[in-house]
Design an enzyme around this catalytic site. Structure first.
Site, PDB file in Angstrom:
ATOM      1  N   LYS A  55      32.481  48.668  39.493  1.00 32.06           N
ATOM      2  CA  LYS A  55      33.052  48.208  38.012  1.00 32.06           C
ATOM      3  C   LYS A  55      31.800  48.491  37.014  1.00 32.06           C
ATOM      4  CE  LYS A  55      32.751  43.892  40.083  1.00 32.06           C
ATOM      5  NZ  LYS A  55      32.604  44.436  41.683  1.00 32.06           N
TER       6      LYS A  55
ATOM      7  N   ASP B 111      31.895  45.395  44.783  1.00 31.63           N
ATOM      8  CA  ASP B 111      31.026  46.664  44.635  1.00 31.63           C
ATOM      9  C   ASP B 111      31.881  47.891  44.588  1.00 31.63           C
ATOM     10  OD1 ASP B 111      28.800  45.317  45.024  1.00 31.63           O
ATOM     11  OD2 ASP B 111      29.033  45.184  47.287  1.00 31.63           O
TER      12      ASP B 111
ATOM     13  N   GLY C 119      25.676  42.868  41.475  1.00 34.09           N
ATOM     14  CA  GLY C 119      24.742  44.173  41.660  1.00 34.09           C
ATOM     15  C   GLY C 119      25.435  45.209  41.426  1.00 34.09           C
ATOM     16  N   HIS C 120      25.201  45.859  40.107  1.00 36.18           N
ATOM     17  CA  HIS C 120      26.012  46.958  39.653  1.00 36.18           C
ATOM     18  C   HIS C 120      24.933  48.059  39.520  1.00 36.18           C
ATOM     19  CE1 HIS C 120      28.966  44.141  38.703  1.00 36.18           C
ATOM     20  NE2 HIS C 120      28.272  43.499  37.741  1.00 36.18           N
TER      21      HIS C 120
HETATM   22  P1  GDP Z   1      30.063  47.225  41.235  1.00 36.90           P
HETATM   23  O1  GDP Z   1      29.084  45.795  41.733  1.00 36.90           O
HETATM   24  O2  GDP Z   1      31.336  46.958  41.415  1.00 36.90           O
HETATM   25  O3  GDP Z   1      29.436  47.527  39.789  1.00 36.90           O
HETATM   26  O4  GDP Z   1      29.726  48.345  42.151  1.00 36.90           O
HETATM   27  P2  GDP Z   1      28.012  48.634  42.718  1.00 36.90           P
HETATM   28  O5  GDP Z   1      27.109  49.122  41.977  1.00 36.90           O
HETATM   29  O6  GDP Z   1      27.687  47.463  43.500  1.00 36.90           O
HETATM   30  O7  GDP Z   1      28.491  49.781  43.927  1.00 36.90           O
HETATM   31  C1  GDP Z   1      29.080  50.799  43.688  1.00 36.90           C
HETATM   32  C2  GDP Z   1      28.389  52.091  44.067  1.00 36.90           C
HETATM   33  O8  GDP Z   1      29.078  53.239  44.155  1.00 36.90           O
HETATM   34  C3  GDP Z   1      27.346  52.465  43.074  1.00 36.90           C
HETATM   35  O9  GDP Z   1      26.191  52.757  43.801  1.00 36.90           O
HETATM   36  C4  GDP Z   1      27.695  53.282  42.082  1.00 36.90           C
HETATM   37  O10 GDP Z   1      26.748  54.473  41.456  1.00 36.90           O
HETATM   38  C5  GDP Z   1      28.564  54.255  43.358  1.00 36.90           C
HETATM   39  N1  GDP Z   1      29.650  54.983  42.641  1.00 36.90           N
HETATM   40  C6  GDP Z   1      30.558  54.601  41.808  1.00 36.90           C
HETATM   41  N2  GDP Z   1      31.609  55.321  41.556  1.00 36.90           N
HETATM   42  C7  GDP Z   1      31.570  56.373  42.535  1.00 36.90           C
HETATM   43  C8  GDP Z   1      32.206  57.459  42.894  1.00 36.90           C
HETATM   44  O11 GDP Z   1      33.237  57.768  42.317  1.00 36.90           O
HETATM   45  N3  GDP Z   1      31.673  58.333  43.821  1.00 36.90           N
HETATM   46  C9  GDP Z   1      30.580  57.921  44.390  1.00 36.90           C
HETATM   47  N4  GDP Z   1      30.149  58.749  45.333  1.00 36.90           N
HETATM   48  N5  GDP Z   1      29.791  56.649  44.018  1.00 36.90           N
HETATM   49  C10 GDP Z   1      30.335  56.181  42.962  1.00 36.90           C
HETATM   50  P1  IMO Z   2      29.540  42.612  42.605  1.00 37.34           P
HETATM   51  O1  IMO Z   2      29.554  42.086  41.215  1.00 37.34           O
HETATM   52  C1  IMO Z   2      29.878  42.116  46.957  1.00 37.34           C
HETATM   53  C2  IMO Z   2      29.610  38.096  48.191  1.00 37.34           C
HETATM   54  C3  IMO Z   2      28.333  37.584  49.385  1.00 37.34           C
HETATM   55  C4  IMO Z   2      28.920  36.461  50.282  1.00 37.34           C
HETATM   56  C5  IMO Z   2      30.003  35.574  49.020  1.00 37.34           C
HETATM   57  C6  IMO Z   2      29.193  34.447  48.527  1.00 37.34           C
HETATM   58  O2  IMO Z   2      28.341  43.617  42.775  1.00 37.34           O
HETATM   59  O3  IMO Z   2      30.666  43.155  43.119  1.00 37.34           O
HETATM   60  P2  IMO Z   2      27.608  33.876  46.661  1.00 37.34           P
HETATM   61  O4  IMO Z   2      25.947  34.394  46.595  1.00 37.34           O
HETATM   62  O5  IMO Z   2      28.233  34.498  45.531  1.00 37.34           O
HETATM   63  O6  IMO Z   2      27.689  32.630  46.989  1.00 37.34           O
HETATM   64  O7  IMO Z   2      27.874  34.873  48.099  1.00 37.34           O
HETATM   65  O8  IMO Z   2      30.072  36.417  48.033  1.00 37.34           O
HETATM   66  N1  IMO Z   2      29.252  38.580  47.220  1.00 37.34           N
HETATM   67  C7  IMO Z   2      29.320  39.741  46.680  1.00 37.34           C
HETATM   68  N2  IMO Z   2      29.686  40.788  47.582  1.00 37.34           N
HETATM   69  N3  IMO Z   2      29.710  42.116  45.567  1.00 37.34           N
HETATM   70  C8  IMO Z   2      29.117  41.214  44.795  1.00 37.34           C
HETATM   71  O9  IMO Z   2      29.008  41.261  43.331  1.00 37.34           O
HETATM   72  C9  IMO Z   2      28.966  39.924  45.388  1.00 37.34           C
HETATM   73  N4  IMO Z   2      28.760  38.503  44.821  1.00 37.34           N
HETATM   74  C10 IMO Z   2      28.747  37.985  45.897  1.00 37.34           C
HETATM   75  O10 IMO Z   2      27.872  38.792  50.076  1.00 37.34           O
HETATM   76  O11 IMO Z   2      29.647  36.986  50.917  1.00 37.34           O
HETATM   77 MG    MG Z   3      27.784  45.487  43.389  1.00 39.94          MG
END
Ligand code: GDP
Ligand code: IMO
Ligand code: MG
Length: 428
Positions: free
Chosen positions: A16, A13, A40-41
């Site tokens: 990416k 999270d 989850g992106h």
């Molecule tokens: P990922 O799994 O690495 O793709 O990241 P997630 O989407 O799960 O979580 C990142 C969150 O941060 C998302 O809600 C993005 O919209 C938000 N985000 C990304 N870059 C920034 C930033 O520079 N500032 C803020 N405030 N939010 C950001």
């Molecule tokens: P993104 O791509 C954050 C964590 C789960 C758990 C562990 C194992 O959005 O960064 P799983 O279901 O993969 O067997 O769970 O990994 N986990 C994540 N945490 N971001 C993710 O993906 C994750 N995908 C799995 O919370 O601790």
């Molecule tokens: Mg994520």
């Protein structure tokens, strides 16, 4: 040329999805090489917000060919659900390619994921419950179902029956659950084959040809370094290789074809699920980061655990992945804090250590050694050049760069697509 790998530096999270989207228009192929719909992106484009799980974030850019490579585990039902949802919002999903060698997540993997977590009780991993671990376990146990098996009904039936043989004994006798009917699983999977057929390809060959033709290929990692099954905080990890090496095995593109490795790192740290987290905060600062950074899981909605930036982890990530550039995200979330602590080393049993300890029990009780940095109060969400950042924010970024083992080439200052400060071109 070039092939670029983009991975998470911490526990996921990091943003990416946003970083991939940022490079979107300059890349021809975006390849998901590990994980599945545990990812989850969230990508914000103008006033539209997209939540992607199984599909690579590059799918949002017109003209990009998204690829689900062999290292991914594919829940076919989720695949079509996501494709339909994006299609109905006007996103062109027609180019998607799926590797014939990718493994399939079936109903029994989802069931086993949930019952084993329940069985573990206090020792649970806190998985996303999507069947990821059980699907990879079957792959390694050589009882997995691959995408290509869906095109041979006889083989599919044989393999599903074989896989369920032992599992049903365990489900019934250990977990006290109903047995799963092989027939039902096979029928469910077969219902997707005709729609799947045009997408299925030898994606390793496709990517090799693309690179030879001078196309730009971005490998988008799911999860992150500290969740990698080999290099993360095992057993509190996911079941795939989320590090840059996984891009090669997970796609069939050789490691010496990779030109750059971009790691996305948050200006602080978060984690979802169980496992060690040295800089975790349990006070109001932790709550501040969670509410200001909106730190709630995109996949499960769980509140994320929050803590300060951990420089030994960034250095570890730089080493394990061969990071050429960091993208530092969410700097804006720190605005308003009077001081910002950064973990520069740990103390383990009273001894200072500068590296992530190899022993899990040491890491579990590693105490962060903090250095305090001065905060800033100015709103930075509209800033687009490094020089415009408040002096204290500049010092914070430069200090992180100094201690993290690679240059920080871009800085996220807000969730939107253009809320970014670029210092160095990420593709050159
Ligand atoms: P990922 O799994 O690495 O793709 O990241 P997630 O989407 O799960 O979580 C990142 C969150 O941060 C998302 O809600 C993005 O919209 C938000 N985000 C990304 N870059 C920034 C930033 O520079 N500032 C803020 N405030 N939010 C950001
Ligand atoms: P993104 O791509 C954050 C964590 C789960 C758990 C562990 C194992 O959005 O960064 P799983 O279901 O993969 O067997 O769970 O990994 N986990 C994540 N945490 N971001 C993710 O993906 C994750 N995908 C799995 O919370 O601790
Ligand atoms: Mg994520």
């Amino acid at each position: 040329m070039p092939a670029i790998v983009l991975i998470g530096a911490q526990w996921g999270d990091e943003g990416k999805g946003k970083a991939t989207d940022l490079l979107g228009s300059r890349v021809d192929y975006v390849v998901k090489f590990n994980g599945g719909n545990n990812a989850g992106h969230t990508v914000v484009v103008g006033d539209k917000k997209y939540a992607l799980h199984l599909l690579p974030s590059g799918i949002l850019t017109p003209g990009v060919t998204p690829v689900i490579a062999n290292g991914v585990v594919v829940d076919v039902e989720v695949l079509f659900h996501e494709l339909e949802a994006l299609g109905s919002r006007g996103v062109d999903v027609s180019r998607l390619l799926v590797s014939a060698n990718a493994h399939v997540i079936t109903a029994y993997h989802r069931t086993i994921d949930k019952v084993t977590e329940r069985f573990l009780g206090k020792r649970q991993i806190g998985t996303t419950g999507r069947g990821i671990g059980p699907a990879y376990a079957d792959k390694i146990n050589r009882v997995g179902i691959r995408i290509q098996d869906l095109f041979d009904e006889g083989i599919l039936r044989q393999k599903v029956e074989g896989a369920l043989d032992l599992k049903n004994h365990i489900l019934v006798k250990v977990y006290n659950r109903r047995a799963i009917e092989a027939e039902q699983v096979v029928d469910d999977l077969l219902s997707y084959t005709e729609r799947l057929r045009p997408m299925v390809a030898d994606t390793s060959l496709v990517l090799d040809r693309a690179l030879r033709d001078g196309k730009t290929v971005l490998f988008e990692g799911g999860q992150a370094t500290m969740l990698d099954v080999d290099h993360g905080t095992y057993p509190f990890v996911t079941s795939s290789n989320a590090t840059s090496g996984g891009a090669a095995t997970g796609s069939g593109v050789a490691p010496n074809r990779i030109d750059r490795v971009i790691a996305v790192v948050k200006a602080y740290t978060t984690r979802v699920g169980a496992g060690p987290f040295p800089t975790e905060l349990f006070d109001e600062s932790g709550e501040y980061l969670r509410s200001k950074g909106f730190e709630f899981g995109t996949t499960t909605g769980r509140p994320r655990r929050t803590g300060w930036y951990d420089a030994p982890i960034a250095r570890y990530t730089a080493r394990i992945n061969g990071v050429t550039d960091f993208v530092l995200t969410k700097l804006d979330v720190l605005t308003g804090l009077p001081t910002i602590p950064v973990c520069v080393a740990y103390e383990v049993d009273g001894v200072r250590v500068d590296e992530v300890p190899v022993s899990q029990s040491d890491f579990h009780h590693a105490v962060p050694v903090y250095e305090e940095f001065e905060g800033w109060t100015e709103d930075i969400t509209g800033v687009r050049t490094f020089d415009e950042l408040p002096a204290a924010a500049q010092r914070y970024v430069l200090a992180l760069e100094e201690m993290s083992g690679s240059r920080i080439s871009a800085i996220g200052v807000g969730p939107g697509r253009d809320a970014i400060v670029t210092r160095h071109d990420l593709l050159e």
